[in-house]
Enzyme design. Structure first.
Site, PDB file in Angstrom:
ATOM      1  N   VAL A  98       0.826  -1.210   0.000  1.00  6.94           N
ATOM      2  CA  VAL A  98       0.000   0.000   0.000  1.00  6.94           C
ATOM      3  C   VAL A  98       0.858   1.256   0.000  1.00  6.94           C
ATOM      4  O   VAL A  98       0.552   2.232  -0.696  1.00  6.94           O
ATOM      5  CB  VAL A  98      -0.972  -0.003   1.201  1.00  6.94           C
ATOM      6  N   GLU A  99       1.923   1.248   0.786  1.00  5.80           N
ATOM      7  CA  GLU A  99       2.763   2.444   0.901  1.00  5.80           C
ATOM      8  C   GLU A  99       3.450   2.801  -0.417  1.00  5.80           C
ATOM      9  O   GLU A  99       3.460   3.964  -0.819  1.00  5.80           O
ATOM     10  CB  GLU A  99       3.833   2.230   1.974  1.00  5.80           C
ATOM     11  N   SER A 100       4.053   1.814  -1.069  1.00  3.57           N
ATOM     12  CA  SER A 100       4.904   2.110  -2.222  1.00  3.57           C
ATOM     13  C   SER A 100       4.571   1.296  -3.464  1.00  3.57           C
ATOM     14  O   SER A 100       5.232   1.450  -4.486  1.00  3.57           O
ATOM     15  CB  SER A 100       6.363   1.843  -1.859  1.00  3.57           C
ATOM     16  N   TYR A 186      -6.347   4.907   4.636  1.00  2.71           N
ATOM     17  CA  TYR A 186      -5.162   4.045   4.691  1.00  2.71           C
ATOM     18  C   TYR A 186      -5.396   2.799   5.539  1.00  2.71           C
ATOM     19  O   TYR A 186      -5.067   1.687   5.127  1.00  2.71           O
ATOM     20  CB  TYR A 186      -3.995   4.859   5.263  1.00  2.71           C
TER      21      TYR A 186
END
Length: 203
Positions: A98-100, A186
């Site tokens: 999810v982050e990158s 998120y």
């Protein structure tokens, strides 16, 4: 009359109590009244104070954009980092996805870096000298998750909120998910990504 910026205590109080975000805009109207808001709703409004500890400004994928799998070599590095710091590898995999989107060179507009999108201060805290190096980044991200799990008694929702917006934001909002739009998207997104990876592991 002094400008609105000359009232720092009021600005801080407004920033800390804003229901949706911590940026503060202000202007003085034609009657000399000081007006404050968390959004620039008037063309005269100017940014007076910004919460630099808010979300990292990463692009949160939609459900359709979640990853079905990760590259095998990356999975090995993730599992090694998770094992070294006694955290759930699925949690770290989902954070990376999810982050990158598993891109070791990713960088957010706020300066979050690498696979787990470490902010510069977090990278420095965990001794990550090159946040774009996959192994260093995963090690720092795993250690940060480990410490957040301890801090928030293994409450994964709060851990994820803190990973996105900072642990101080979670504490400041009464040990709950801060009301930032990015953070509110998120947390469930990472949980959904974790569920995908768990189903994949069972198949």
């Amino acid at each position: 009359m002094k400008p609105a910026l000359a009232q720092p205590l009021l600005l801080v109080l407004l920033a800390l109590t804003s229901p949706a975000r911590a940026d503060v805009y202000g202007f003085i109207d034609e009657r000399g009244v000081h007006n404050y808001s968390d959004i620039p709703s008037d063309p005269r409004a100017r940014l007076l104070w910004r919460d630099l500890n808010g979300p990292k400004a990463i692009g949160i994928p939609s459900s359709a954009g979640l990853m079905k799998s990760l590259p095998a070599e990356l999975v090995r590095h993730i599992e090694a980092a998770a094992s070294a710091h006694s955290i759930d590898a699925v949690l770290l995999k989902a954070v990376v996805a999810v982050e990158s989107h598993a891109n070791p060179k990713a960088r957010s507009p706020k300066g979050a870096m690498g696979l787990t999108q470490l902010m510069p201060a977090t990278a420095a805290r965990y001794g990550v000298r090159n946040a774009y190096d996959a192994r260093q980044n995963l090690d720092g991200g795993a250690r940060y998750l480990r410490d957040l799990l301890k801090l928030f008694n293994n409450d994964v929702k709060l851990v994820l909120a803190a990973f996105n917006a900072g642990e101080n934001a979670v504490i400041r909002y009464g040990h709950s998910i801060p009301p930032y739009a990015e953070t509110k998207r998120y947390v469930p997104t990472v949980l959904e990504q974790m569920a995908i990876f768990r189903r994949q592991a069972r198949s």
